[in-house]
Design a protein around this motif. Structure first.
Motif, PDB file in Angstrom:
ATOM      1  N   PRO A  15      26.492  -8.506  -7.212  1.00 12.04           N
ATOM      2  CA  PRO A  15      27.597  -8.015  -6.382  1.00 12.04           C
ATOM      3  C   PRO A  15      27.481  -6.565  -5.931  1.00 12.04           C
ATOM      4  N   LYS A  16      26.668  -5.757  -6.620  1.00 13.58           N
ATOM      5  CA  LYS A  16      26.531  -4.343  -6.249  1.00 13.58           C
ATOM      6  C   LYS A  16      25.275  -4.064  -5.429  1.00 13.58           C
ATOM      7  N   ALA A  17      24.467  -5.076  -5.225  1.00  9.03           N
ATOM      8  CA  ALA A  17      23.123  -4.844  -4.688  1.00  9.03           C
ATOM      9  C   ALA A  17      23.109  -4.656  -3.177  1.00  9.03           C
ATOM     10  N   ARG A  18      22.166  -3.785  -2.755  1.00 10.71           N
ATOM     11  CA  ARG A  18      21.711  -3.751  -1.367  1.00 10.71           C
ATOM     12  C   ARG A  18      20.494  -4.663  -1.287  1.00 10.71           C
ATOM     13  N   PHE A  19      20.432  -5.461  -0.232  1.00 13.88           N
ATOM     14  CA  PHE A  19      19.322  -6.391  -0.060  1.00 13.88           C
ATOM     15  C   PHE A  19      18.371  -5.848   0.999  1.00 13.88           C
ATOM     16  N   HIS A  20      17.094  -5.775   0.654  1.00 13.24           N
ATOM     17  CA  HIS A  20      16.084  -5.191   1.530  1.00 13.24           C
ATOM     18  C   HIS A  20      15.255  -6.305   2.159  1.00 13.24           C
ATOM     19  N   LEU A  21      15.280  -6.370   3.481  1.00 12.02           N
ATOM     20  CA  LEU A  21      14.720  -7.500   4.214  1.00 12.02           C
ATOM     21  C   LEU A  21      14.016  -7.009   5.473  1.00 12.02           C
ATOM     22  N   GLN A  22      12.975  -7.703   5.875  1.00 11.86           N
ATOM     23  CA  GLN A  22      12.302  -7.372   7.126  1.00 11.86           C
ATOM     24  C   GLN A  22      13.121  -7.853   8.329  1.00 11.86           C
ATOM     25  N   GLU A  37       6.926   0.082   4.717  1.00  7.33           N
ATOM     26  CA  GLU A  37       7.775   1.233   4.441  1.00  7.33           C
ATOM     27  C   GLU A  37       7.822   1.497   2.939  1.00  7.33           C
ATOM     28  N   GLU A  38       7.924   2.760   2.567  1.00  3.63           N
ATOM     29  CA  GLU A  38       8.154   3.118   1.170  1.00  3.63           C
ATOM     30  C   GLU A  38       9.625   2.950   0.862  1.00  3.63           C
ATOM     31  N   LEU A  39       9.928   2.201  -0.190  1.00  2.00           N
ATOM     32  CA  LEU A  39      11.316   2.039  -0.616  1.00  2.00           C
ATOM     33  C   LEU A  39      11.750   3.237  -1.439  1.00  2.00           C
ATOM     34  N   GLN A  40      10.885   3.629  -2.365  1.00  2.00           N
ATOM     35  CA  GLN A  40      11.067   4.831  -3.168  1.00  2.00           C
ATOM     36  C   GLN A  40       9.701   5.161  -3.749  1.00  2.00           C
ATOM     37  N   LEU A  68       7.125  -1.612   0.628  1.00  2.80           N
ATOM     38  CA  LEU A  68       7.270  -2.942   1.209  1.00  2.80           C
ATOM     39  C   LEU A  68       6.238  -3.103   2.314  1.00  2.80           C
ATOM     40  N   HIS A  69       5.674  -4.313   2.426  1.00  2.00           N
ATOM     41  CA  HIS A  69       4.593  -4.513   3.383  1.00  2.00           C
ATOM     42  C   HIS A  69       4.762  -5.854   4.095  1.00  2.00           C
ATOM     43  N   LEU A  70       4.968  -5.789   5.395  1.00  2.00           N
ATOM     44  CA  LEU A  70       5.090  -6.992   6.210  1.00  2.00           C
ATOM     45  C   LEU A  70       3.749  -7.723   6.222  1.00  2.00           C
ATOM     46  N   GLN A 108       7.485 -10.413   3.354  1.00  2.00           N
ATOM     47  CA  GLN A 108       6.944  -9.124   2.925  1.00  2.00           C
ATOM     48  C   GLN A 108       6.490  -9.215   1.475  1.00  2.00           C
ATOM     49  N   SER A 109       5.487  -8.425   1.140  1.00  2.00           N
ATOM     50  CA  SER A 109       5.019  -8.290  -0.233  1.00  2.00           C
ATOM     51  C   SER A 109       5.375  -6.898  -0.734  1.00  2.00           C
ATOM     52  N   VAL A 110       5.267  -6.701  -2.042  1.00  2.00           N
ATOM     53  CA  VAL A 110       5.734  -5.467  -2.670  1.00  2.00           C
ATOM     54  C   VAL A 110       4.592  -4.832  -3.461  1.00  2.00           C
ATOM     55  N   ARG A 111       4.353  -3.555  -3.201  1.00  5.25           N
ATOM     56  CA  ARG A 111       3.311  -2.798  -3.902  1.00  5.25           C
ATOM     57  C   ARG A 111       3.989  -1.842  -4.891  1.00  5.25           C
ATOM     58  N   ILE A 112       3.551  -1.898  -6.160  1.00  2.00           N
ATOM     59  CA  ILE A 112       4.214  -1.159  -7.229  1.00  2.00           C
ATOM     60  C   ILE A 112       3.173  -0.384  -8.027  1.00  2.00           C
ATOM     61  N   ASN A 113       3.444   0.873  -8.267  1.00  2.00           N
ATOM     62  CA  ASN A 113       2.534   1.690  -9.069  1.00  2.00           C
ATOM     63  C   ASN A 113       2.783   1.421 -10.552  1.00  2.00           C
ATOM     64  N   THR A 114       1.711   1.102 -11.286  1.00  3.78           N
ATOM     65  CA  THR A 114       1.826   0.803 -12.704  1.00  3.78           C
ATOM     66  C   THR A 114       0.811   1.636 -13.491  1.00  3.78           C
ATOM     67  N   ARG A 115       0.867   1.536 -14.789  1.00  4.76           N
ATOM     68  CA  ARG A 115      -0.077   2.253 -15.655  1.00  4.76           C
ATOM     69  C   ARG A 115      -1.509   1.795 -15.413  1.00  4.76           C
ATOM     70  N   ASN A 116      -1.678   0.601 -14.825  1.00  3.58           N
ATOM     71  CA  ASN A 116      -3.006   0.065 -14.545  1.00  3.58           C
ATOM     72  C   ASN A 116      -3.386   0.160 -13.072  1.00  3.58           C
ATOM     73  N   GLY A 117      -2.625   0.926 -12.309  1.00  5.54           N
ATOM     74  CA  GLY A 117      -2.906   1.071 -10.888  1.00  5.54           C
ATOM     75  C   GLY A 117      -1.920   0.297 -10.034  1.00  5.54           C
ATOM     76  N   TRP A 118      -2.260   0.123  -8.769  1.00  5.52           N
ATOM     77  CA  TRP A 118      -1.352  -0.525  -7.830  1.00  5.52           C
ATOM     78  C   TRP A 118      -1.341  -2.038  -8.047  1.00  5.52           C
ATOM     79  N   LEU A 119      -0.151  -2.557  -8.318  1.00  7.64           N
ATOM     80  CA  LEU A 119       0.077  -3.987  -8.480  1.00  7.64           C
ATOM     81  C   LEU A 119       0.744  -4.497  -7.210  1.00  7.64           C
ATOM     82  N   VAL A 120       0.297  -5.627  -6.703  1.00  6.20           N
ATOM     83  CA  VAL A 120       0.851  -6.182  -5.472  1.00  6.20           C
ATOM     84  C   VAL A 120       1.484  -7.530  -5.775  1.00  6.20           C
ATOM     85  N   LEU A 121       2.811  -7.603  -5.648  1.00  2.00           N
ATOM     86  CA  LEU A 121       3.522  -8.872  -5.762  1.00  2.00           C
ATOM     87  C   LEU A 121       3.443  -9.558  -4.409  1.00  2.00           C
ATOM     88  N   ALA A 122       2.566 -10.536  -4.303  1.00  2.00           N
ATOM     89  CA  ALA A 122       2.352 -11.199  -3.018  1.00  2.00           C
ATOM     90  C   ALA A 122       3.547 -12.034  -2.619  1.00  2.00           C
TER      91      ALA A 122
END
Length: 271
Positions: A116-123, A168-171, A176-178, A187-201
């Protein structure tokens, strides 16, 4: 001090469906192999310099799954609502402020009302696709639920839908990547982790055999975009294809460790 924040990332499984090759592939495996589908939502949680969850850090949820009612209509059993499963890793869906929607298929945006509090991020392209002339055709319309799309329109008019146009960079540490291909605006999501860039396809590659072997999933808006998307996913992972996480491959639950004690078969930690 790190220049870019890092995150822990979890895949939370809420449903499972047996599938054969002919059901999920264009030009399927001639031996009609088993390719079961797991259904996931994902969450990224910010970490501090010591690798612990940042005090006051805000998790970002990626996709919201589908509920038991829609699952029953579509012949899929929901073991437990994904919004409830998030609590197993310390996330209260009612308090989540940002949800990334990879695309608007029923199994990725159902349960939007549980946030109920969320903003939804969409292409932009995904909303245009889901509300435009392509939905006059049954094969495109089949994987969408009208009430979910109406829900996103209500979120728009309630000031809770954020549109993105391409990459676009979300933060810091999350972008986010179209991709396109599976739908016009996935869109897929790229996230920086302790093991490098993780991509949620997400469904830009349903299975490991998509991004790894250029095989095509059976539900596709553009074959050309789907194939180009595999190349983009690998580029986002800086060539480390093992850092690209597919959207429905049951192998995910085998390759990665449980998120914590008692969470075997429920949630795995991807980072």
């Amino acid at each position: 001090m790190r220049s870019t924040p890092i995150y822990e990332v979890h895949a939370v499984k809420y449903a499972h469906l047996p599938r054969k090759a002919w059901e999920v592939q264009i030009n399927p495996d001639p031996h009609d192999a088993d390719f079961p589908m797991d259904y996931f939502v994902w969450v990224a949680i910010p970490l501090d310099e010591s690798g612990h969850r940042t005090i006051g850090g805000k998790p970002i949820v990626i996709d919201t799954g589908f509920n038991a009612t829609v699952g029953k209509q579509r012949g899929r059993e929901v073991k437990k609502n994904p919004a409830d499963l998030l609590s197993e890793i310390g996330i209260d869906a009612k308090e989540v402020e940002d949800v990334i929607v990879t695309h608007l298929h029923y199994d990725h945006i159902g349960n939007w009302d549980r946030f109920p509090k969320a903003r939804f991020h969409l292409q932009d392209k995904e909303m245009n696709f889901a509300t435009g002339r392509h939905m006059c055709k049954g094969p495109f319309r089949h994987a969408y639920e009208c009430e979910d799309i109406v829900g996103m329109v209500r979120a728009l008019y309630g000031g809770r839908l954020v549109f993105h146009d391409g990459d676009e960079e979300l933060q810091p540490g999350i972008s986010l990547h179209l991709i396109g291909g599976h739908t016009a605006g996935i869109q897929s999501v790229r996230i920086n982790t302790r093991n490098g860039w993780l991509v949620l396809a997400s469904d830009a590659s349903h299975y490991f055999w998509g991004v790894n072997n250029d095989k095509l999933f059976s539900i596709v808006y553009s074959v050309a975009d789907m194939l180009a998307g595999y190349d983009k996913l690998k580029k986002l992972a800086e060539g480390r294809v093992e850092m690209v996480i597919p959207g429905h491959d049951a192998e995910v639950m085998v390759r990665y460790p449980a998120s914590g004690k008692g969470l075997e078969g429920i949630s795995v930690r991807l980072d």
